[in-house]
Design a protein around this motif. Structure first.
Motif, PDB file in Angstrom:
ATOM      1  N   PHE A 230       0.834  -1.201   0.000  1.00 45.42           N
ATOM      2  CA  PHE A 230       0.000   0.000   0.000  1.00 45.42           C
ATOM      3  C   PHE A 230       0.871   1.253   0.000  1.00 45.42           C
ATOM      4  CE2 PHE A 230      -2.756  -3.269   1.624  1.00 45.42           C
ATOM      5  CZ  PHE A 230      -4.029  -2.929   1.171  1.00 45.42           C
TER       6      PHE A 230
ATOM      7  N   ALA B 132      -3.506   0.783   4.333  1.00 43.49           N
ATOM      8  CA  ALA B 132      -3.443  -0.601   4.795  1.00 43.49           C
ATOM      9  C   ALA B 132      -4.361  -0.813   5.992  1.00 43.49           C
ATOM     10  CB  ALA B 132      -2.000  -0.962   5.165  1.00 43.49           C
TER      11      ALA B 132
ATOM     12  N   ALA C 140      -7.853  -1.272   4.920  1.00 40.72           N
ATOM     13  CA  ALA C 140      -8.083  -2.630   4.431  1.00 40.72           C
ATOM     14  C   ALA C 140      -8.337  -3.592   5.592  1.00 40.72           C
ATOM     15  CB  ALA C 140      -6.877  -3.104   3.621  1.00 40.72           C
TER      16      ALA C 140
ATOM     17  N   MET D   3       1.207  -6.013   9.756  1.00 40.83           N
ATOM     18  CA  MET D   3       1.538  -4.842   8.949  1.00 40.83           C
ATOM     19  C   MET D   3       2.958  -4.378   9.262  1.00 40.83           C
ATOM     20  SD  MET D   3      -0.604  -1.257   8.558  1.00 40.83           S
ATOM     21  CE  MET D   3      -2.165  -2.108   8.777  1.00 40.83           C
TER      22      MET D   3
ATOM     23  N   ASP E  28       5.823  -1.044   8.121  1.00 42.95           N
ATOM     24  CA  ASP E  28       5.987   0.209   7.388  1.00 42.95           C
ATOM     25  C   ASP E  28       7.308   0.202   6.611  1.00 42.95           C
ATOM     26  OD1 ASP E  28       7.968   0.710   9.245  1.00 42.95           O
ATOM     27  OD2 ASP E  28       7.017   2.487  10.112  1.00 42.95           O
TER      28      ASP E  28
ATOM     29  N   THR F   2       6.915  -0.522  -1.371  1.00 40.58           N
ATOM     30  CA  THR F   2       5.806   0.362  -1.007  1.00 40.58           C
ATOM     31  C   THR F   2       6.028   0.888   0.407  1.00 40.58           C
ATOM     32  OG1 THR F   2       4.551  -1.562  -0.253  1.00 40.58           O
ATOM     33  CG2 THR F   2       4.141  -0.799  -2.496  1.00 40.58           C
TER      34      THR F   2
ATOM     35  N   ALA G 235       3.943   0.539   2.902  1.00 45.37           N
ATOM     36  CA  ALA G 235       3.374  -0.368   3.898  1.00 45.37           C
ATOM     37  C   ALA G 235       3.029  -1.695   3.236  1.00 45.37           C
ATOM     38  CB  ALA G 235       2.121   0.237   4.529  1.00 45.37           C
ATOM     39  N   VAL G 236       3.249  -2.775   3.970  1.00 50.71           N
ATOM     40  CA  VAL G 236       2.797  -4.074   3.479  1.00 50.71           C
ATOM     41  C   VAL G 236       1.846  -4.684   4.504  1.00 50.71           C
ATOM     42  CG1 VAL G 236       4.816  -4.566   2.057  1.00 50.71           C
ATOM     43  CG2 VAL G 236       4.772  -5.347   4.439  1.00 50.71           C
ATOM     44  N   LEU G 237       0.870  -5.398   3.987  1.00 52.50           N
ATOM     45  CA  LEU G 237      -0.112  -6.080   4.811  1.00 52.50           C
ATOM     46  C   LEU G 237      -0.031  -7.575   4.504  1.00 52.50           C
ATOM     47  CD1 LEU G 237      -2.517  -5.548   6.792  1.00 52.50           C
ATOM     48  CD2 LEU G 237      -3.996  -5.583   4.767  1.00 52.50           C
TER      49      LEU G 237
ATOM     50  N   CYS H 169      -8.599  -5.721  -0.469  1.00 47.32           N
ATOM     51  CA  CYS H 169      -7.276  -5.092  -0.581  1.00 47.32           C
ATOM     52  C   CYS H 169      -7.177  -4.244  -1.850  1.00 47.32           C
ATOM     53  CB  CYS H 169      -6.175  -6.150  -0.566  1.00 47.32           C
ATOM     54  SG  CYS H 169      -5.916  -6.929   1.044  1.00 47.32           S
TER      55      CYS H 169
ATOM     56  N   ALA I  51      -4.625  -1.228  -2.723  1.00 45.83           N
ATOM     57  CA  ALA I  51      -3.389  -2.017  -2.783  1.00 45.83           C
ATOM     58  C   ALA I  51      -2.710  -1.812  -4.128  1.00 45.83           C
ATOM     59  CB  ALA I  51      -3.692  -3.493  -2.560  1.00 45.83           C
TER      60      ALA I  51
END
Length: 489
Positions: free
Chosen positions: A232, A238, A241, A257, A259, A277, A279-281, A303, A308
Motif C-alpha cells: 500500500f 493498509a 483494508a 503490517m 511500514d 511500497t 506499507a505491506v499487509l 485489498c 493495494a
C-alpha cells in the motif's frame, strides 16, 4: 521490598553449591555478565549469583534455601524477553532454566504435550508435525524463546488474532512456590474445576512461582492455508483494508503490517523481496478448503478496493515461508538500519490504529528519531521500534522518553501498555496510569498470597511495591530502612 544488604555471602554460596550439581553455580564476575539483562539490553544489572539447575528437585532446593535466608531470586528462561522481566537482583540469585529442556510426553490422540520450561516454542511444533499437529502460539522469537518464558509473559504472536495467547493453550502447570513447595495447577483438559489459579500463574511474569513443567494444547493442521501480501501507498490505506476485512465478518488467522523502515530492514537482513511500497499487509486464512477459498476472494477484493498497489498470493509453502521470514525478522533486522533501537509494545482498539499511528508519525518528526512500525494489525498490538545511537550523548534517554510517550498514546486511545511483552521492569511506572490504586492493591494482595516475603522476582510489574503487611496508600519508610539496615528497591 526490603532486603538486608550484602545477603549473598560466601557461606550462602557454598550452601547453593551443595544443593545443586557440579558446575551449576556461577559466581565469577565474567560468568555473570551473560545474565545481566534480557533482550531489552538498556536495562542491566549483575546478579549476585547464577544457578543452572538440571531438575525440579534442584530448583526446589535452591528456592527453599533462598526462602530460609530471605534472599530474592529471579527465574530466567532463554533471555529473549523485551520488558526486563528477567532482570536479575544484585543481591539475589538468578535461576536459569535452560537445562530443563525435555519434551516429556506427547499425546496425539488427546492433542496435548507436556514439556519442561527450557523447551523452545518451535521445538514443540517440529516434534508433532509428522502427526499433522502444531502448537498455535508463535511469537516472532519462537526459534529461541522458551515455553517457561512464554507462560510467564502470556506470549502471543502473529496468529493470536484467531487462536489466542499462551493462556488459551496451557492446560496445566507444575510450579515451585516461593517457599519451595511443589504444586500442580490445572490438568489435562481445558477449564478444570475450581478457582482459576492456572490463569493467575500464566502471565504473572515470574512473580508468583517458578514454572517447572507445562501441559499444552495441540491443534490439528488446517486443511487449507492461504497467505496474501499486499503493498500500500500508506499505513492509513493498509489500516483501512484491515478494518474492511474484519468488517466483512472474516477472522483471519493472522493480519500483520509493516511500514517502510521495517520493510527496508527486513530486506537488508533476510531478503524476502517485499514490494517497494510504504506499507505491506500480510493476511493469512486457514480452515476448511472450501471456506478458505471463498473468503480469500473477498480478502483480495477488499485489498484491491482499498488501494493495494500490489497483491501477491503465496502459491506454495516456500513462498509462504518467505513472506513470514520477512515479518518475523523485523525486530532483529533493525540492526541493519540503526546502531541501536528500543522496542516498545502497546495495544489500541483496532479502530484507533490510524489515529495512534498518525500521532506516532508526528512524534517521529518532533523527536528527530526514526520510528519503525511493525504490528499485529488484527488485534491492534503495536510494536514501534525507536531508532537511536547510544554513542550520541543523551540519545538513549531521549529514545526512552519517546517510547514512554507512545505508551501514553495507547492509554489515551483506550488501550493497554502491553500486548505480549509484559510489564516487567520497563513499564511498571505506567501501571498507575492504567489502573487505579484500588486495582493495584488487589493485584498486590494476590501476589502476597503466593509470596508473602516478597522474594520472587521482586521489583517487577508494580510501580511502588509494598510489604505485604503494609497499609495501602503512600509509601511509609520502614523503621529498619530508616536505621540504614536495609534498602528499598
Amino acid at each position: 521490598m526490603l532486603f538486608s544488604r550484602a545477603v549473598i555471602a560466601a557461606a550462602f554460596l557454598d550452601e547453593l553449591a551443595r544443593v545443586t550439581g557440579p558446575g551449576s553455580l556461577l559466581r565469577e564476575p565474567a560468568d555473570l555478565l551473560t545474565y545481566e539483562s534480557d533482550a531489552l539490553v538498556h536495562l542491566q544489572r549483575t546478579p549476585g549469583a547464577v544457578v543452572l539447575p538440571a531438575s525440579v528437585e534442584e530448583i526446589q532446593a535452591v528456592v527453599r534455601l533462598c526462602h530460609q535466608r530471605g534472599v530474592p531470586f529471579v527465574a530466567r528462561g532463554h533471555g529473549t524477553g523485551l520488558s526486563g522481566g528477567a532482570l536479575p537482583h544484585e543481591d539475589g540469585v538468578l535461576i536459569g532454566l535452560a537445562r530443563l529442556n525435555r519434551i516429556l510426553h506427547v499425546d496425539i490422540p488427546n492433542l496435548r504435550v507436556t514439556v519442561e520450561p527450557g523447551v523452545t516454542n518451535l521445538e514443540i511444533t517440529k516434534r508433532v508435525a509428522p502427526s499433522g499437529c502444531y502448537y498455535a502460539p508463535d511469537p516472532s522469537s519462537q526459534v529461541v524463546c522458551s515455553i517457561g518464558g512464554n507462560v510467564a509473559e502470556n506470549s502471543g504472536g502473529a496468529h493470536c488474532l484467531k487462536y489466542g495467547f499462551t493462556v488459551h493453550h496451557v492446560l496445566g502447570v507444575e510450579a515451585v512456590l516461593p517457599n519451595g513447595e511443589l504444586i500442580h495447577l490445572g490438568g489435562s483438559v481445558l477449564d478444570a474445576p475450581g478457582l482459576d489459579l492456572l490463569g493467575v500463574i500464566v502471565g504473572s511474569e515470574g512473580t508468583l512461582a517458578v514454572v517447572t513443567k507445562a501441559t499444552l494444547r495441540l491443534l490439528r493442521r488446517p486443511e487449507a492455508m492461504l497467505t496474501l501480501l499486499a503493498g500500500f501507498e500508506s499505513i492509513d490505506a493498509a489500516g483501512e483494508a484491515v478494518s474492511a476485512i474484519i468488517g466483512c465478518g472474516i477472522v483471519p488467522a493472522a493480519v500483520e503490517m509493516m511500514d517502510r523502515l521495517t520493510i527496508d530492514a527486513a530486506e537488508a537482513a533476510v531478503h524476502p523481496h517485499f514490494p517497494p511500497t510504504n506499507a505491506v499487509l500480510i493476511v493469512e486464512l486457514d480452515g476448511p478448503r472450501i471456506e478458505v477459498d471463498e473468503l480469500f476472494g473477498t480478502v483480495e477484493a477488499v485489498c484491491r478496493r482499498t488501494g493495494a498497489q500490489t497483491v501477491e498470493i503465496a502459491n506454495d509453502p516456500a513462498e509462504r515461508d518467505r513472506i513470514w521470514r520477512g515479518r518475523k525478522a523485523a525486530f532483529a533486522a533493525m540492526g541493519r538500519v540503526s546502531p541501536n533501537y528500543y522496542v516498545q509494545d502497546g495495544v489500541v482498539p483496532r479502530t484507533k490504529l490510524p489515529e495512534v499511528l498518525r500521532r506516532i508519525r508526528d512524534l517521529e518528526a518532533r523527536s528527530g528519531l526514526r520510528i519503525g512500525n511493525v504490528f499485529h494489525a488484527g488485534d491492534g498490538n503495536l510494536h514501534p521500534l525507536i531508532c537511536y545511537d547510544e554513542t550520541v550523548p543523551g540519545q538513549a534517554e531521549h529514545a526512552e522518553r519517546v517510547a514512554s510517550e507512545i505508551l501514553r498514546y495507547c492509554i489515551d486511545a483506550g488501550g493497554a501498555i502491553t500486548g505480549e511483552h509484559g510489564v516487567g521492569a520497563d513499564k511498571k511506572a505506567y501501571m498507575a496510569e492504567m489502573f487505579s490504586a484500588r486495582d493495584l492493591d488487589a493485584m498486590q494482595l494476590v501476589r502476597c498470597a503466593f509470596d508473602p516475603t516478597g522474594i520472587c522476582n521482586p521489583g517487577k510489574v508494580f510501580p511502588t511495591p509494598r510489604l505485604c503487611g503494609e497499609v495501602p496508600g503512600p509509601y511509609r519508610q520502614h523503621p529498619i530502612e530508616r536505621a540504614g539496615l536495609a534498602e528499598r528497591f
